[in-house]
Write an enzyme that holds these catalytic residues in place. Structure first.
Site, PDB file in Angstrom:
ATOM      1  N   ARG A 221      42.217  71.768 -21.278  1.00  0.00           N
ATOM      2  CA  ARG A 221      42.756  72.589 -20.197  1.00  0.00           C
ATOM      3  C   ARG A 221      41.719  73.650 -19.828  1.00  0.00           C
ATOM      4  NH1 ARG A 221      45.726  69.046 -19.389  1.00  0.00           N
ATOM      5  NH2 ARG A 221      47.993  69.001 -19.449  1.00  0.00           N
ATOM      6  N   HIS A 269      39.532  66.408 -13.298  1.00  0.00           N
ATOM      7  CA  HIS A 269      40.674  66.178 -14.219  1.00  0.00           C
ATOM      8  C   HIS A 269      41.003  64.671 -14.260  1.00  0.00           C
ATOM      9  CE1 HIS A 269      44.481  68.113 -16.111  1.00  0.00           C
ATOM     10  NE2 HIS A 269      44.324  66.874 -16.573  1.00  0.00           N
TER      11      HIS A 269
END
Ligand code: NDP
Ligand code: OXD
Length: 306
Positions: A221, A269
């Site tokens: 993250r 991502h």
């Protein structure tokens, strides 16, 4: 049985068709405000209103591995929260991380740039013993990544909250052993969940502990990394480069310095994507198991935050 589908930025129709085929007889609908109470929910970043309107929900199935966005919300207290447990993501992650390591150690990025200038840019072989890889997080994804990296004969270390044993991987655990882990690491891979303990964990202090010429791969993250501290460590030369797949704000804003930093590779991502068919099969199987009163894998511990 009624199942509500409430996933932001996800096309509902193929998920609902797949879940309906896997759970014949279940009434599966995309959630709308005011919809009737469901037994289970399939979610990704749902709005608080959804949870507030489902006080009796039994199971909440997250269509990703990370539950940090969900844990920011108020959850119905009796609901069991379940994350995707691999579902085909671990092999993608292993492939992505091995690629990032190979690209850096074999200097393929330098070779690619030279090739565009029609230059035959031979590089000297580098010794893999000089690039020990430290994987933060030895869970479903991190343990497969550590095992995959080991196959390429790099020294591999792992760090987790509680002690783990992985053959061929030197394992460290907890706060007490964190600095020893960092000091022995040149290539740092982050595969931690985002919790109050792991937020900002890649910062000026921890980066300074890594071996000189370190390389940082963040596939967990964005909020694990203090952006300014990473840029300062890159500019000082202590960190040689970084491969970043996740960011504090996604999509990464056009003006963010990461985009144009010469030592940073940005990807959107994408290191391990949720695979729809595998996830539907896993979620359907777990819903049936919960309905039979059986235990299921991947239940989130709300106290630990993952
Ligand atoms: P798991 O829950 O299976 O594993 C988490 C690991 O982190 C465990 O080994 C755990 O330790 C360790 N850990 C947790 N807190 C700490 C801490 N405070 N100190 C040290 N170690 C800690 O997660 P997954 O492997 O399935 O996924 C990891 C993360 O990857 C997800 O949370 C998500 O954020 C990210 N992800 C990113 C994707 C992408 O496309 N970029 C795709 C999928 C996931 P212990 O073993 O002791 O419990
Ligand atoms: C996940 C993700 O957590 O896609 O599964 O990041």
């Amino acid at each position: 049985m009624r199942i509500a589908f409430c996933c932001t930025n996800t096309k509902a129709a193929p998920w609902i068709a797949g879940l309906s085929a896997a759970l014949p007889g279940a009434d599966i609908h995309e959630w709308q405000p005011g919809a009737p109470q469901a037994d289970h929910a399939v979610v990704w970043a749902p709005p608080q209103q959804f949870l507030d309107e489902q006080p009796q929900i039994k199971g909440i199935f997250n269509i990703g591995a990370g539950v940090d966005a969900l844990l920011k919300l108020r959850l119905p207290p009796q609901a069991v929260l379940v994350r995707i447990d691999d579902g085909g993501m671990a092999v993608q992650m292993a492939e992505f991380v091995c690629h990032a390591i190979t690209r850096h150690v074999r200097e393929l990025d330098v070779i690619e740039i030279a090739a565009r200038r029609s230059e035959w840019a031979f590089r000297k072989p580098r010794r893999r013993e000089e690039f020990p890889v430290g994987v933060m997080g030895l869970g479903v994804l991190g343990s497969l990544v550590a095992n995959a990296v080991k196959q390429f004969d790099y020294p591999v270390m792992g760090w987790s909250r509680t002690p783990r044993e992985l053959p061929g991987v030197q394992c460290f655990a907890g706060e007490d052993q964190f600095d020893n882990f960092l000091q022995a690491t040149r290539i740092l891979v982050c595969l931690l969940p985002l919790t109050s303990e792991t937020r900002d964990i890649i910062n000026a202090r921890t980066l300074s502990k890594l071996m000189p010429g370190a390389y940082v791969i963040n596939v967990a993250r964005g909020a694990h990394v203090v952006d300014e501290d990473l840029i300062a460590a890159l500019d000082s030369g202590h960190v040689a480069g970084a491969a970043l797949d996740v960011f504090r704000t996604e999509p990464l804003p056009a003006e963010h310095p990461f985009w144009h930093h010469p030592k940073i590779t940005v990807t959107p991502h994408t290191s391990a994507r949720t695979l729809r068919d595998e996830s539907i099969a896993q979620i359907a199987g777990k819903i049936q198991a919960l309905e039979r009163g059986e235990p299921v894998a991947g239940v989130v511990d709300l106290q630990r935050g993952y």
